[in-house]
Structures are given as C-alpha cells and as structure tokens.
Design a protein around this motif. Structure first.
Motif, PDB file in Angstrom:
ATOM      1  N   TYR A 129     139.860  45.720  72.309  1.00  0.00           N
ATOM      2  CA  TYR A 129     140.083  46.984  73.016  1.00  0.00           C
ATOM      3  C   TYR A 129     139.031  47.119  74.088  1.00  0.00           C
ATOM      4  O   TYR A 129     137.872  46.808  73.855  1.00  0.00           O
ATOM      5  N   GLY A 130     139.423  47.590  75.259  1.00  0.00           N
ATOM      6  CA  GLY A 130     138.521  47.596  76.387  1.00  0.00           C
ATOM      7  C   GLY A 130     137.438  48.648  76.353  1.00  0.00           C
ATOM      8  O   GLY A 130     136.417  48.519  77.017  1.00  0.00           O
ATOM      9  N   ALA A 131     137.631  49.675  75.579  1.00  0.00           N
ATOM     10  CA  ALA A 131     136.657  50.765  75.549  1.00  0.00           C
ATOM     11  C   ALA A 131     136.155  50.942  74.120  1.00  0.00           C
ATOM     12  O   ALA A 131     136.457  50.145  73.237  1.00  0.00           O
ATOM     13  N   THR A 132     135.364  51.972  73.901  1.00  0.00           N
ATOM     14  CA  THR A 132     134.909  52.256  72.546  1.00  0.00           C
ATOM     15  C   THR A 132     136.113  52.671  71.714  1.00  0.00           C
ATOM     16  O   THR A 132     136.796  53.632  72.055  1.00  0.00           O
ATOM     17  N   PRO A 133     136.367  51.951  70.655  1.00  0.00           N
ATOM     18  CA  PRO A 133     137.604  52.229  69.916  1.00  0.00           C
ATOM     19  C   PRO A 133     137.448  53.327  68.877  1.00  0.00           C
ATOM     20  O   PRO A 133     136.347  53.591  68.413  1.00  0.00           O
ATOM     21  N   LEU A 183     145.879  57.890  55.208  1.00  0.00           N
ATOM     22  CA  LEU A 183     144.614  57.570  55.853  1.00  0.00           C
ATOM     23  C   LEU A 183     143.511  57.418  54.817  1.00  0.00           C
ATOM     24  O   LEU A 183     143.273  58.295  54.001  1.00  0.00           O
ATOM     25  N   LEU A 184     142.830  56.256  54.856  1.00  0.00           N
ATOM     26  CA  LEU A 184     141.706  56.010  53.962  1.00  0.00           C
ATOM     27  C   LEU A 184     140.392  56.465  54.603  1.00  0.00           C
ATOM     28  O   LEU A 184     139.565  57.102  53.957  1.00  0.00           O
ATOM     29  N   LEU A 185     140.201  56.078  55.863  1.00  0.00           N
ATOM     30  CA  LEU A 185     138.976  56.440  56.563  1.00  0.00           C
ATOM     31  C   LEU A 185     139.155  56.194  58.047  1.00  0.00           C
ATOM     32  O   LEU A 185     140.113  55.543  58.468  1.00  0.00           O
ATOM     33  N   LYS A 186     138.206  56.716  58.819  1.00  0.00           N
ATOM     34  CA  LYS A 186     138.276  56.581  60.278  1.00  0.00           C
ATOM     35  C   LYS A 186     136.873  56.497  60.855  1.00  0.00           C
ATOM     36  O   LYS A 186     135.916  57.020  60.286  1.00  0.00           O
ATOM     37  N   TYR A 187     136.781  55.809  61.979  1.00  0.00           N
ATOM     38  CA  TYR A 187     135.525  55.722  62.711  1.00  0.00           C
ATOM     39  C   TYR A 187     135.781  56.199  64.138  1.00  0.00           C
ATOM     40  O   TYR A 187     136.650  55.666  64.843  1.00  0.00           O
ATOM     41  N   PHE A 188     134.982  57.196  64.550  1.00  0.00           N
ATOM     42  CA  PHE A 188     135.067  57.681  65.917  1.00  0.00           C
ATOM     43  C   PHE A 188     133.803  57.325  66.681  1.00  0.00           C
ATOM     44  O   PHE A 188     133.842  56.819  67.795  1.00  0.00           O
ATOM     45  N   SER A 189     132.653  57.611  66.079  1.00  0.00           N
ATOM     46  CA  SER A 189     131.369  57.325  66.709  1.00  0.00           C
ATOM     47  C   SER A 189     130.279  57.584  65.679  1.00  0.00           C
ATOM     48  O   SER A 189     130.557  58.011  64.556  1.00  0.00           O
ATOM     49  N   ALA A 234     133.980  51.415  55.176  1.00  0.00           N
ATOM     50  CA  ALA A 234     134.200  50.403  56.204  1.00  0.00           C
ATOM     51  C   ALA A 234     133.006  50.408  57.143  1.00  0.00           C
ATOM     52  O   ALA A 234     132.362  51.432  57.359  1.00  0.00           O
ATOM     53  N   GLU A 235     132.728  49.248  57.703  1.00  0.00           N
ATOM     54  CA  GLU A 235     131.608  49.108  58.618  1.00  0.00           C
ATOM     55  C   GLU A 235     132.081  48.638  59.970  1.00  0.00           C
ATOM     56  O   GLU A 235     132.774  47.611  60.080  1.00  0.00           O
TER      57      GLU A 235
END
Lengths: 113, 113
Positions: free
Chosen positions: B27-31, B46-52, B65-66
């Motif tokens: 992905y070209g940007a911060t995913p 949904l198990l988990l999510k990463y935004f920042s 998740a890491e």
C-alpha cells in the motif's frame, strides 16, 4: 443494537434469471458496501453506497447493480445470472465516510443452477 | 496497487499451542490494517484493527497483532489456541477509496485436540 441484516440467507436461482439481495445496515450507519466471496477469488469488492449515492465500484460487469434507499437500506441486483455468480454475498456497513470500521452481515448464499 | 497476501492457505495447530498467521500488504500510504474471522456459513467478525500509534494491538478473543512497517507485515498471534478458534481468518487493508477494503485470500485454521 441490531447488527447488519441480510435477506434472504439462501437463494437458488436458474441461469438467466435475475436476483435481488437486501441489506439493512446498523442503525445510524450511512455507508453500505457489498462483497462477493468465492473459494477461488476470495472477497472481492462490488460497490459502496453512501447517502444513496454510489461512491465506488469494483471490477464487475454491468449485470451487477445496486441502490441505497433514504433509510440506508441497500439492495443489490444481479441480472442474467450465470453459474459463476454462485457465491456468498456479504454486506458491510460503516458509520460514515470517515469511519474506517466495517461491520459485516452473515451474507446471502446464492446458488445458480 | 494495493494488495494483501496471506501466504498460508491452511494451518493446523494443537489445542493449547501458540498461533501466528502471516499477513503482508502492499500500500502506498500508511495503511489501516484489520484482521477478521469467519466461521462456516457466517459473516466476518472484526478481531482487531491498527490505525496508528502502538504497533502491537490487542483484539478480542485473546488475539493480538503486530504492525511492522519495515516488513510490510501485520501478523496475527494468539498464545494458546482453543478449539473454538477453528475458522477462516482474513487480513485486510483499507479503506482505500470510500469504504473499500482489500482482503487477503484467507487462512483456514484447524485445531486438533
């Protein structure tokens, strides 16, 4: 609160027929997306509606169409069904165009014979 | 172009053993990254999510998740697997345009007693 509701859960159709699937998003959610899930292709994005407008469309033929109503409920239609349209069709709702969490319904299993 | 790769189609682990499911993205940007789980005949949860922020994220059901930017990876882990964890797991990146997500092809998890 109630989750995403998709109806019907199962459908069997004959080649050449058309079908309409329905999705009721979570109350207050304005974005509805549709995905096709097949064993060979995985989850593929069909289209997204936000406030009754199609915002984004995946790479599917024109036989696949959709719409969204003022209450955010959405329908997708597949015309002239082909055997390859057999799949699990999943609907996802999101709160808005900036909210990035999607909640999925249980899907509609479409079998084309 | 955006893409998500889950290199393991199927994994079998013993109950009580640790688990790691791999996910690589392009992905070209911060995913924004997500892990979903799907039980047979069901939709995606949904198990988990990463935004920042913190690159180690905690989710439901004891999953974590890491995010590793240098490796373009977002691997899912669980220290001790339960029989009820048997399901299909999907890694996703998005939203790309509107609320469109790109999904990996999934990893099927079998848990043996």
């Amino acid at each position: 609160k109630a989750g995403v509701t998709q109806t019907p859960r199962y459908l069997i159709k004959t080649r050449g027929q058309q079908v309409t699937l329905s999705c009721s998003p979570i109350s207050g959610h304005r974005s509805v997306s549709w995905y096709q899930q097949t064993p060979g292709q995985g989850l593929q994005f069909l289209f997204e509606y936000f406030s009754e407008t199609q915002r984004n469309k995946g790479n599917f033929p024109g036989r696949f169409s959709g719409r969204q109503f003022s209450n955010s409920r959405s329908e997708m239609n597949v015309s002239t069904l082909e055997l390859g349209d057999s799949a699990l069709y999943l609907c996802a709702s999101s709160l808005s165009q900036v909210n990035t969490e999607a909640f999925f319904g249980q899907g509609t299993r479409l079998t084309v014979v | 172009a955006q893409s998500v790769t889950q290199p393991d189609i199927h994994i079998t682990v013993s109950e009580g053993a640790s688990l790691e499911l791999r996910c690589n993205y392009s992905y070209g940007a911060t995913p924004y990254l997500f892990w979903y789980v799907q039980s047979p005949g069901q939709g995606l949860q949904l198990l988990l999510k990463y935004f920042s922020g913190d690159t180690l994220v905690q989710g439901i059901k004891g999953f974590e998740a890491e995010f590793k930017r240098s490796q373009s990876s977002f691997n899912l882990r669980k220290p001790s697997v339960h029989w009820s964890d048997a399901a299909e797991y999907f890694c996703a990146v998005g939203p790309i345009t509107g609320n469109q997500f790109y999904f990996g092809t999934g990893t099927s998890l079998t848990v043996i007693p």
